[in-house]
Design an enzyme around this catalytic site. Sequence first.
Site, PDB file in Angstrom:
ATOM      1  N   SER A 194      -8.982  -4.224   0.060  1.00 17.83           N
ATOM      2  CA  SER A 194      -8.723  -4.999  -1.082  1.00 17.83           C
ATOM      3  C   SER A 194     -10.089  -5.067  -1.747  1.00 17.83           C
ATOM      4  CB  SER A 194      -8.042  -6.359  -1.141  1.00 17.83           C
ATOM      5  OG  SER A 194      -6.816  -6.339  -0.297  1.00 17.83           O
ATOM      6  N   ARG A 195     -11.190  -4.208  -1.563  1.00 15.23           N
ATOM      7  CA  ARG A 195     -12.427  -4.357  -2.052  1.00 15.23           C
ATOM      8  C   ARG A 195     -13.146  -5.493  -1.751  1.00 15.23           C
ATOM      9  NH1 ARG A 195     -11.142   0.214  -1.817  1.00 15.23           N
ATOM     10  NH2 ARG A 195     -11.119   1.716  -3.512  1.00 15.23           N
TER      11      ARG A 195
END
Length: 212
Positions: free
Chosen positions: A190-191
Site C-alpha cells: 500500500s505504498r
Amino acid sequence: MDTRLADLRKSYERAELDEQASLADPIKQFELWLQHALDAQLAEPNAMTVATVGADGRPSTRVVLIKGCDERGIVWYTNYNSRKGRELAGNPFAALQFHWVELERVVRIEGRVEKVSDQESDAYFASRPLDSRLGAWASPQSEVISGRAVLVANAAKAGVRFGLNPPRPPHWGGYRLVPDGWEFWQGRKSRLHDRLRYRLQDAAWVRERLAP
Ligand SMILES: Cc1cc2nc3c(=O)[nH]c(=O)nc-3n(C[C@H](O)[C@H](O)[C@H](O)COP(=O)(O)O)c2cc1C
C-alpha cells in the site's frame, strides 16, 4: 509503445525493516543487505549509481561497481580524467544508490569523496585481468573518439609497450566515499514503505524513520 506505462505498478510485500531489527551501525546494516543481494544471486548486486555535480551545478549519474566497503567508506575504481573524475575534483561530494529490485530494497549513501591511496589502487589494479589493465591505458574515458578502432589500436599499443605487466596508469585509481548519511528503503504494501535514515550527530549515528 503498446505498454501503458501509467498502469504499471507493483505491490511490495517481501520484507520489512524496523527500528528494532535494523543495526545501529549503518555500514553493518549495508553489509548485511549486500550479503542478502549476493546470496540471492541477483544480476550485478555490486552495481551502484554514483551521482556527482558539475561546476555548472548540474548533476550527472553513472553506474560503477563497488570494490570495497568497510568503516572508512565505499570504494570504486575509475578513470580520474572521466566526467565523474573531473566533477569530483571540483566538488568532492557524491551520492550513491543501490537498487536491488528483486529484494524491493534501495540503499542511498551520501558523503565526501577522496582518492584511495596509491598503494590501494596499485593492489587492486594488479588483481584485474590483463585485458582490463590494458583497457585502462586504451580508453581516454569520456573523451570523444573518432571510432572503435581507436580503442582497439590503443589496446594493441599498450600490449606491445607493457607486455604482461602493465603498470597502473596515473589517471586511473580508486575513490572512497566517506558516508555522512544513509537511507535504507524497504518496499511495503500500500505504498507504506519502510525508510530508515542514519545521520551523523556528534560523531554518533542517529537513526530516524522517514515517511514514505
Ligand atoms: C554494470 C556496470 C558497471 C560499471 N562499472 C564501472 C566501474 O567500476 N568504473 C567505471 O569507471 N565505469 C564503470 N561502468 C561504466 C560507467 O557507467 C560509465 O559509462 C563510465 O564510468 C563513464 O562515466 P562518466 O563519463 O560519467 O565519468 C560500468 C557500467 C555498468 C553498466
